[in-house]
Motif scaffolding. Structure first.
Motif, PDB file in Angstrom:
ATOM      1  N   ILE A  13      23.095  32.925  38.710  1.00 21.13           N
ATOM      2  CA  ILE A  13      24.462  32.571  38.341  1.00 21.13           C
ATOM      3  C   ILE A  13      25.310  32.720  39.591  1.00 21.13           C
ATOM      4  N   ARG A  14      26.352  31.890  39.705  1.00 19.73           N
ATOM      5  CA  ARG A  14      27.159  31.953  40.935  1.00 19.73           C
ATOM      6  C   ARG A  14      28.224  33.030  40.825  1.00 19.73           C
ATOM      7  N   VAL A  15      28.120  34.010  41.725  1.00 21.52           N
ATOM      8  CA  VAL A  15      29.101  35.091  41.725  1.00 21.52           C
ATOM      9  C   VAL A  15      29.814  35.097  43.070  1.00 21.52           C
ATOM     10  N   LEU A  16      31.123  35.022  43.048  1.00 20.06           N
ATOM     11  CA  LEU A  16      31.902  35.099  44.286  1.00 20.06           C
ATOM     12  C   LEU A  16      32.695  36.398  44.276  1.00 20.06           C
ATOM     13  N   GLY A  17      32.637  37.094  45.368  1.00 25.50           N
ATOM     14  CA  GLY A  17      33.392  38.350  45.468  1.00 25.50           C
ATOM     15  C   GLY A  17      32.528  39.544  45.099  1.00 25.50           C
ATOM     16  N   PRO A  18      33.144  40.691  44.931  1.00 27.87           N
ATOM     17  CA  PRO A  18      34.579  40.881  44.829  1.00 27.87           C
ATOM     18  C   PRO A  18      35.301  40.659  46.150  1.00 27.87           C
ATOM     19  N   ALA A  19      36.499  40.164  46.011  1.00 22.63           N
ATOM     20  CA  ALA A  19      37.349  39.960  47.176  1.00 22.63           C
ATOM     21  C   ALA A  19      38.753  40.378  46.771  1.00 22.63           C
ATOM     22  N   PRO A  20      39.562  40.768  47.758  1.00 18.65           N
ATOM     23  CA  PRO A  20      40.959  41.043  47.397  1.00 18.65           C
ATOM     24  C   PRO A  20      41.559  39.771  46.790  1.00 18.65           C
ATOM     25  N   ALA A  21      42.406  39.915  45.803  1.00 18.74           N
ATOM     26  CA  ALA A  21      43.039  38.762  45.174  1.00 18.74           C
ATOM     27  C   ALA A  21      43.920  38.050  46.192  1.00 18.74           C
ATOM     28  N   ASN A  22      44.296  36.807  45.877  1.00 13.78           N
ATOM     29  CA  ASN A  22      45.182  36.048  46.761  1.00 13.78           C
ATOM     30  C   ASN A  22      46.388  36.865  47.172  1.00 13.78           C
ATOM     31  N   VAL A  23      46.958  37.495  46.206  1.00 17.38           N
ATOM     32  CA  VAL A  23      48.032  38.430  46.487  1.00 17.38           C
ATOM     33  C   VAL A  23      47.382  39.775  46.226  1.00 17.38           C
ATOM     34  N   SER A  24      47.028  40.466  47.313  1.00 16.77           N
ATOM     35  CA  SER A  24      46.041  41.538  47.175  1.00 16.77           C
ATOM     36  C   SER A  24      46.617  42.847  46.699  1.00 16.77           C
ATOM     37  N   LYS A  25      47.927  42.952  46.770  1.00 19.94           N
ATOM     38  CA  LYS A  25      48.510  44.202  46.299  1.00 19.94           C
ATOM     39  C   LYS A  25      49.910  43.893  45.794  1.00 19.94           C
ATOM     40  N   VAL A  26      50.182  44.369  44.610  1.00 21.23           N
ATOM     41  CA  VAL A  26      51.527  44.194  44.097  1.00 21.23           C
ATOM     42  C   VAL A  26      51.984  45.510  43.505  1.00 21.23           C
ATOM     43  N   LYS A  27      53.117  45.970  43.951  1.00 20.56           N
ATOM     44  CA  LYS A  27      53.686  47.232  43.459  1.00 20.56           C
ATOM     45  C   LYS A  27      52.665  48.355  43.432  1.00 20.56           C
ATOM     46  N   ASP A  28      51.995  48.524  44.546  1.00 21.04           N
ATOM     47  CA  ASP A  28      51.034  49.615  44.704  1.00 21.04           C
ATOM     48  C   ASP A  28      49.754  49.471  43.904  1.00 21.04           C
ATOM     49  N   TYR A  29      49.611  48.401  43.171  1.00 19.02           N
ATOM     50  CA  TYR A  29      48.334  48.148  42.522  1.00 19.02           C
ATOM     51  C   TYR A  29      47.516  47.187  43.376  1.00 19.02           C
ATOM     52  N   HIS A  30      46.366  47.675  43.814  1.00 19.41           N
ATOM     53  CA  HIS A  30      45.469  46.806  44.575  1.00 19.41           C
ATOM     54  C   HIS A  30      44.757  45.908  43.591  1.00 19.41           C
ATOM     55  N   ARG A  31      44.532  44.665  44.056  1.00 16.91           N
ATOM     56  CA  ARG A  31      43.908  43.714  43.144  1.00 16.91           C
ATOM     57  C   ARG A  31      42.651  43.146  43.762  1.00 16.91           C
ATOM     58  N   PHE A  32      41.576  43.187  42.995  1.00 15.98           N
ATOM     59  CA  PHE A  32      40.327  42.568  43.423  1.00 15.98           C
ATOM     60  C   PHE A  32      39.872  41.591  42.350  1.00 15.98           C
ATOM     61  N   VAL A  33      39.213  40.544  42.793  1.00 18.45           N
ATOM     62  CA  VAL A  33      38.719  39.580  41.809  1.00 18.45           C
ATOM     63  C   VAL A  33      37.252  39.244  42.047  1.00 18.45           C
ATOM     64  N   ILE A  34      36.577  38.996  40.948  1.00 18.45           N
ATOM     65  CA  ILE A  34      35.230  38.438  40.999  1.00 18.45           C
ATOM     66  C   ILE A  34      35.314  37.109  40.260  1.00 18.45           C
ATOM     67  N   TYR A  35      34.761  36.069  40.864  1.00 18.33           N
ATOM     68  CA  TYR A  35      34.681  34.792  40.161  1.00 18.33           C
ATOM     69  C   TYR A  35      33.229  34.525  39.804  1.00 18.33           C
ATOM     70  N   VAL A  36      32.989  34.238  38.557  1.00 13.70           N
ATOM     71  CA  VAL A  36      31.647  33.858  38.139  1.00 13.70           C
ATOM     72  C   VAL A  36      31.735  32.422  37.658  1.00 13.70           C
ATOM     73  N   LYS A  37      30.814  31.579  38.154  1.00 15.53           N
ATOM     74  CA  LYS A  37      30.900  30.166  37.788  1.00 15.53           C
ATOM     75  C   LYS A  37      29.602  29.709  37.150  1.00 15.53           C
ATOM     76  N   ASP A  38      29.731  28.904  36.139  1.00 17.83           N
ATOM     77  CA  ASP A  38      28.552  28.346  35.489  1.00 17.83           C
ATOM     78  C   ASP A  38      28.962  27.129  34.679  1.00 17.83           C
TER      79      ASP A  38
END
Ligand code: ADP
Ligand code: ZN
Ligand code: ZN
Length: 739
Positions: free
Chosen positions: A677-702
């Motif tokens: 299965i195609r897994v991308l990331g984890p990577a920091p989100a496009n906007v990687s931090k907002v109000k002290d919350y760090h954001r990470f994303v994993i994209y799974v494609k199928d």
């Protein structure tokens, strides 16, 4: 039946299963499936609330461990069986807990005193009204005269018309009532619309394209096999007329209609057409309504007092007994997708509800979503085209102006010479103009007027915005820097803020045309209740010649006297890092251009852009949806985005960056270990931090949506037993926005 399964009102995964309770004697026969009950929970027997999902004769626990239900929640509303089915579907498709899904499906919980809707009813005869109106005219009582003349034409005027379309204040209505010309009838006296109400609107004869849609869909409905349909009809091609005809047929057959429309496209013009046809049998939901008002609408639907509900995505859950038709206008709009967990898409839920109720599902758009159009081409949805403007007008002649060339030939105004020329001409002829600002991008961003380079935040993937003086600031992380004096890319000295603000445009227009009346429509000018309709009706009445606004002005408004549409900075939305940005830009531009020339006079549109060769800009100018679809699907296929592949976005938010990232990595590892299965990331989100919350994303494609569902369920299981600390996880299937 002495036991009940109860699902708790909490959104914690761990508690997302039914708990068994005993129904004490005094509640027997009172507690049923869907009841909202109070129950003791946990060691301390804290009182909690929940829904009964099932009744049982036996339980697999020891009798003495089972606790009693304490009672029914006072003033609560029962959930219907169907609501559970829909909630289960939402949980299955989008994740989250069953109680979160139930909250979506059963929006109004507490009984509140119903708010009464009023209708102004004519009392005098036409001659009396006419002489009274003439008297008002002499006394220069314009609003009163307007209301009296409206009463001459309409025996009944729903109150939303009075403030909206007619712009008549409550005190004027009182004075009209005092003079004996009319009286108010309240909603407790709902009745079937009289034939005369319907005859108020001249019945249009449908053109061949329209008739074909109405006949095909009603034929399917009559023989009991309604399907899913997509009407691809250019702006002004008469889609709304088709919806109204289909709604009428459905209501005549004794079934109900849900008409979904994005809130910003819900104008008094559309409403008026429905009111004219269905009178008090139609009702509207919107986000400014209080829970009590919503509850009132639900009750009316349950009781069978209304046949049609009009509203945004939440209107889908109106508790009608027998829905025969669901209409989704502007089906491409991203507001149909919920931004909160469960992040459901109204299009898919509507399809589910339609199939549960054997109803027809009709979608319409001038710029269908790539997803729906590809289903239509694949034959899974019936496609209809409306290629002609219903009123016979032509689509406007559209020109693209390259802003770089504009500057190099010495024009530094925000209006190109082409647009300025067209505006001069329209104003001299007494015609109207709409100026549209594409604000989907970032207002205040600073770019090079020579090469188009945008100044970005060094820490985030967002443009810096110009603040007081020459200070640049990042709205996401707060980074501050001085505005450079030269372009970091080409060295030119023309670095300027794209003054995307509608206010600035208004200033320029006032300087340019001091004698012309101008209206502005944006977040600031429409915050007060009713102001949205007020601006539109003032423009519609010709009280201003120019209307300036954000995307809210491009939706569904029909102004026959508008001959020029100017789009000032078309490519702002192309800079958004999102696989849907080209699609959104195309939709906005195509719809905006479609606003010109909707009456008898031909129209012209001007698109001002730094990217004249971008296919979204080119195809929008040519009003060529098919060409855009071709280019866009090719891109989606190459890059692996929906609809070519489905996408599950798993979003991690946490104040502890390391822990957030580690949890994301752990999950990505588990998913990858499951095989192909195609897994991308984890990577920091496009906007990687907002109000002290760090954001990470994993994209799974199928290509297979059900595999993504399995992965999501697996992930939910995986986190159940983890110590998550401050980290929380959200799921978004086929996301609308990159985060
Ligand atoms: P859309 O919803 O596709 O933008 P509308 O239904 O609002 O289009 O129709 C655009 C205009 O054309 C409206 O003013 C409407 O009254 C008019 N219209 C629609 N159908 C017909 C028809 N068959 N004959 C004449 N005018 C029509
Ligand atoms: Zn930043
Ligand atoms: Zn430059």
């Amino acid at each position: 039946m002495i036991y009940a399964d109860v699902i708790l009102d909490v959104s914690i995964e761990k508690l997302d299963r039914p708990f068994s309770y005993r129904i004490p004697e005094r509640l027997s026969g009172i507690v049923c499936v869907g009841s909202r009950v109070r129950i003791p929970f946990g060691a301390g027997n804290t009182e909690k609330k929940g829904y009964v999902t099932a009744l049982k004769d036996t339980v697999q626990y020891e009798e003495d461990k089972i606790k009693d239900i304490l009672g029914i929640v006072e003033g609560s509303v029962e959930a219907e069986d169907r609501s559970f089915e829909i909630a289960a579907f939402i949980k299955e498709s989008y994740g989250g807990t069953l109680s979160q899904a139930l909250k979506v499906v059963i929006p109004a919980k507490a009984k509140v005193k119903p708010v009464e809707l009023k209708t102004l009813v004519r009392k005098m005869d036409i001659e009396e009204l006419s002489s009274l109106a003439a008297e008002c005219s002499r006394k220069n009582q314009k609003a009163k005269e307007r209301l009296l003349r409206a009463l001459m034409e309409n025996e009944r005027i729903p109150s939303p018309w009075i403030a909206g379309k007619l712009r008549v204040s409550a005190s004027t209505v009182t004075s009209v009532i005092k003079s004996g010309a009319a009286f108010y009838e309240t909603s407790s006296e709902y009745r079937k619309p009289a034939v005369s109400d319907i005859e108020n609107t001249d019945p249009l004869s449908l053109n061949d394209e329209q008739r074909n849609v109405v006949e095909s869909v009603s034929r399917d409905m009559e023989c009991g096999h309604p399907g899913t349909y997509l009407i691809h009809g250019i702006t002004g091609s008469g889609k709304t007329e088709v919806y109204i005809r289909l709604a009428e047929k459905t209501v005549l057959s004794g079934r109900q209609v849900i008409f979904l429309i994005p809130e910003i496209a819900l104008t008094y013009q559309t409403l008026a057409r429905f009111y004219a046809k269905f009178g008090d049998r139609v009702s509207v939901l919107n986000s400014t309504m209080s829970p009590g008002e919503r509850y009132d609408q639900c009750e009316r639907a349950k009781k069978g007092d209304i046949d049609i509900i009009i509203g945004p995505r939440s209107a889908l859950f109106t508790p009608f007994s027998n829905v025969g038709l669901i209409i989704m206008d502007e089906e491409h709009e991203s507001s149909y997708k919920s931004e909160n967990t469960p992040k459901y898409h109204a299009r898919e839920v509507a399809k589910k509800i339609a199939s549960l109720q054997n109803a027809a599902f009709v979608m319409g758009s001038a710029t269908p979503s790539i997803e729906s159009y590809s289903l239509a081409l694949a034959g899974e949805i019936t496609l209809f085209k409306l290629n002609e403007r219903a009123t016979g007008g032509e689509l406007p002649e559209t020109s693209i102006v390259d802003l770089r060339k504009e500057l190099s030939s010495g024009n530094r105004s925000i209006f190109s010479r082409k647009l300025k020329g067209l505006m001069d001409e329209a104003l001299s002829k007494g015609e109207q103009i709409m100026l549209f600002l594409n604000r989907r991008g970032f207002s205040g961003q600073v770019s090079c007027r020579e090469c188009g380079k945008v100044i970005m935040c060094p820490h985030c993937d967002v443009p810096m915005s110009l603040h007081t003086g020459s200070r640049l600031m990042c709205h996401y992380c707060g980074e501050i820097m001085e505005k450079p004096s030269n372009c970091p890319s080409c060295g030119s000295g023309y670095l300027a803020a794209i003054k995307a603000g509608t206010e600035q445009v208004e200033d320029r227009i006032r300087k340019l045309y001091p004698d012309v009346n101008v209206l502005r429509m944006d977040k600031d000018t429409t915050s007060a209740k009713g102001s949205f309709d007020k601006i539109l009706s003032e423009f519609s009445n010709g009280e201003a010649q120019i209307l300036i606004g954000t995307q809210m002005i491009v939706k569904g408004h029909d102004f026959p006297n508008v001959t020029v549409v100017g789009i000032l900075a078309a490519d702002l939305s192309l800079g958004v890092p999102d696989f849907r940005s080209a699609e959104r830009t195309f939709q906005l531009l195509a719809q905006a251009c479609g606003r010109a020339g909707r009456g008898e006079k031909p129209g012209a549109a001007v698109i001002q852009t730094y990217q004249p060769d971008h296919y979204a800009v080119r195809c929008a100018a040519a009003q060529d949806y098919e060409a855009f679809y071709e280019e866009e699907t090719a891109f989606r296929e190459t890059a692996g985005y929906p609809p070519a592949l489905h996408m599950l976005c798993i979003q991690f938010f946490g104040t502890d960056e390391k822990k957030t990232s580690l949890l994301a990595q752990e999950l990505a590892g588990v998913i990858k270990s499951k095989g192909r299965i195609r897994v991308l990331g984890p990577a920091p989100a496009n906007v990687s931090k907002v109000k002290d919350y760090h954001r990470f994303v994993i994209y799974v494609k199928d290509p297979d949506l059900s595999r993504l569902s399995e992965i999501r369920t697996g992930a939910e299981e995986f986190f159940k037993d983890k110590d998550m600390g401050s980290v929380f996880v959200q799921f978004d299937t086929d996301p609308m926005n990159a985060i």
